[in-house]
Design a protein around this motif. Structure first.
Motif, PDB file in Angstrom:
ATOM      1  N   ARG A   6       0.818  -1.207   0.000  1.00 26.48           N
ATOM      2  CA  ARG A   6       0.000   0.000   0.000  1.00 26.48           C
ATOM      3  C   ARG A   6       0.858   1.266   0.000  1.00 26.48           C
ATOM      4  NH1 ARG A   6      -4.115  -2.760  -0.644  1.00 26.48           N
ATOM      5  NH2 ARG A   6      -5.253  -3.867   0.933  1.00 26.48           N
ATOM      6  N   GLN A  23       2.607   0.838 -10.105  1.00 22.58           N
ATOM      7  CA  GLN A  23       1.716   1.640  -9.270  1.00 22.58           C
ATOM      8  C   GLN A  23       0.349   1.807  -9.926  1.00 22.58           C
ATOM      9  OE1 GLN A  23       3.729   5.231  -8.025  1.00 22.58           O
ATOM     10  NE2 GLN A  23       5.235   4.086  -6.848  1.00 22.58           N
ATOM     11  N   ALA A  25      -1.112  -0.423 -11.718  1.00 20.40           N
ATOM     12  CA  ALA A  25      -1.794  -1.689 -11.432  1.00 20.40           C
ATOM     13  C   ALA A  25      -2.302  -1.705  -9.988  1.00 20.40           C
ATOM     14  CB  ALA A  25      -0.855  -2.866 -11.690  1.00 20.40           C
ATOM     15  N   MET A  26      -1.494  -1.197  -9.074  1.00 15.17           N
ATOM     16  CA  MET A  26      -1.895  -1.124  -7.665  1.00 15.17           C
ATOM     17  C   MET A  26      -3.126  -0.227  -7.513  1.00 15.17           C
ATOM     18  SD  MET A  26       0.248   0.328  -4.346  1.00 15.17           S
ATOM     19  CE  MET A  26       1.744  -0.478  -4.832  1.00 15.17           C
ATOM     20  N   ARG A  28      -5.449   0.361  -9.771  1.00 18.56           N
ATOM     21  CA  ARG A  28      -6.613  -0.381 -10.281  1.00 18.56           C
ATOM     22  C   ARG A  28      -7.107  -1.385  -9.236  1.00 18.56           C
ATOM     23  NH1 ARG A  28      -3.401  -0.230 -14.861  1.00 18.56           N
ATOM     24  NH2 ARG A  28      -2.728  -2.387 -14.590  1.00 18.56           N
ATOM     25  N   ASP A  29      -6.186  -2.086  -8.596  1.00 20.54           N
ATOM     26  CA  ASP A  29      -6.558  -3.059  -7.557  1.00 20.54           C
ATOM     27  C   ASP A  29      -7.239  -2.376  -6.379  1.00 20.54           C
ATOM     28  OD1 ASP A  29      -5.436  -5.059  -9.101  1.00 20.54           O
ATOM     29  OD2 ASP A  29      -3.607  -5.226  -7.887  1.00 20.54           O
ATOM     30  N   MET A  30      -6.770  -1.185  -6.035  1.00 18.55           N
ATOM     31  CA  MET A  30      -7.358  -0.486  -4.899  1.00 18.55           C
ATOM     32  C   MET A  30      -8.753   0.050  -5.230  1.00 18.55           C
ATOM     33  SD  MET A  30      -4.095   1.142  -2.978  1.00 18.55           S
ATOM     34  CE  MET A  30      -5.003   1.425  -1.468  1.00 18.55           C
ATOM     35  N   ASP A  32     -10.798  -1.616  -7.088  1.00 17.03           N
ATOM     36  CA  ASP A  32     -11.582  -2.842  -6.876  1.00 17.03           C
ATOM     37  C   ASP A  32     -11.879  -3.033  -5.390  1.00 17.03           C
ATOM     38  OD1 ASP A  32     -11.490  -3.476  -9.583  1.00 17.03           O
ATOM     39  OD2 ASP A  32      -9.859  -4.939  -9.353  1.00 17.03           O
ATOM     40  N   GLU A  33     -10.863  -2.833  -4.568  1.00 15.48           N
ATOM     41  CA  GLU A  33     -11.008  -3.018  -3.125  1.00 15.48           C
ATOM     42  C   GLU A  33     -12.090  -2.097  -2.555  1.00 15.48           C
ATOM     43  OE1 GLU A  33      -8.277  -2.200   0.792  1.00 15.48           O
ATOM     44  OE2 GLU A  33      -7.248  -2.943  -0.998  1.00 15.48           O
ATOM     45  N   GLN A  36     -15.637  -3.142  -3.812  1.00 21.09           N
ATOM     46  CA  GLN A  36     -16.112  -4.419  -3.285  1.00 21.09           C
ATOM     47  C   GLN A  36     -16.215  -4.436  -1.760  1.00 21.09           C
ATOM     48  OE1 GLN A  36     -13.375  -7.215  -5.040  1.00 21.09           O
ATOM     49  NE2 GLN A  36     -13.938  -6.599  -7.109  1.00 21.09           N
ATOM     50  N   ARG A 114     -12.734   6.445 -11.345  1.00 18.16           N
ATOM     51  CA  ARG A 114     -11.984   5.301 -11.855  1.00 18.16           C
ATOM     52  C   ARG A 114     -11.793   5.415 -13.369  1.00 18.16           C
ATOM     53  NH1 ARG A 114     -12.403  -0.806 -10.107  1.00 18.16           N
ATOM     54  NH2 ARG A 114     -10.741  -1.586 -11.418  1.00 18.16           N
ATOM     55  N   THR A 118      -8.141   5.739 -14.922  1.00 12.87           N
ATOM     56  CA  THR A 118      -7.705   4.677 -15.824  1.00 12.87           C
ATOM     57  C   THR A 118      -7.323   5.237 -17.188  1.00 12.87           C
ATOM     58  OG1 THR A 118      -9.102   3.086 -14.662  1.00 12.87           O
ATOM     59  CG2 THR A 118      -8.385   2.473 -16.871  1.00 12.87           C
TER      60      THR A 118
END
Length: 191
Positions: A6, A23, A25-26, A28-30, A32-33, A36, A114, A118
């Motif tokens: 993080r 970063q 990619a990180m 994008r993952d965050m 999602d987090e 969700q 987002r 993106t």
């Protein structure tokens, strides 16, 4: 990655382009987090996303953009376009942060953020980072990665629209970063 994914300033990548792409990619993952997360967990997840976006963009503004302006053919236009995108995203992020993750319409506005972030990341990777990789050697990219990590370690942790240049970041960034980090500690202590 390291044991604390993080914190972008602790990532292992030593090439600035590879570091920035990791970063992205990180980030994008965050997203999602946050999307969700349960309503109870959405606040902490969003706080982590805000911090990551703020420190990432500040470091790009201080380290990458000035270099690209000078070293890359057409760099001025490339950076100006990226800064316009960054300011738009910072404004939306600031609105979301002020409203809070429990505000009506939060997830819809987060989806807009987002999309903007993106698209911005894709543009950086295609138009800025590809040219940066071509215009630099491995030693330069390693030095820039070290500078980027150092800038991230002391960057503001909240969005500040209107502070998108290296000069503004250097003039007002440190006091803002100190205030942001004190505010973060106080918020954490009050939980």
């Amino acid at each position: 990655m390291t044991d604390n994914p993080r914190r972008p300033e602790t990532m292992e990548e030593t090439d600035v382009v590879d570091l920035l792409i990791a970063q992205h990619a990180m980030i994008r993952d965050m997203f999602d987090e946050v999307e969700q997360a349960s309503p109870q967990e959405r606040g902490p997840a969003f706080t982590r996303l805000v911090r990551l976006l703020a420190v990432h963009e500040t470091a790009e503004e201080e380290i990458v953009h000035p270099y690209v302006r000078k070293a890359v053919e057409g760099g001025e236009a490339v950076v100006d376009d990226r800064l316009a995108e960054e300011r738009e995203a910072k404004e939306l992020l600031q609105q979301l942060e002020e409203a809070g993750p429990n505000a009506p319409g939060f997830l819809e506005k987060l989806a807009l953020l987002r999309t903007a972030v993106t698209a911005h990341a894709r543009s950086e990777e295609r138009y800025e980072f590809a040219k940066l990789r071509t215009a630099t050697g491995p030693a330069e990219r390693r030095a820039m990665a070290a500078g980027l990590k150092a800038a991230e370690a002391i960057a503001p942790t909240h969005p500040h629209p209107g502070v998108e240049s290296a000069t503004k970041n250097l003039l007002v960034g440190t006091p803002i970063a100190i205030m942001d980090r004190v505010r973060d500690v106080i918020r954490q202590a009050m939980r």
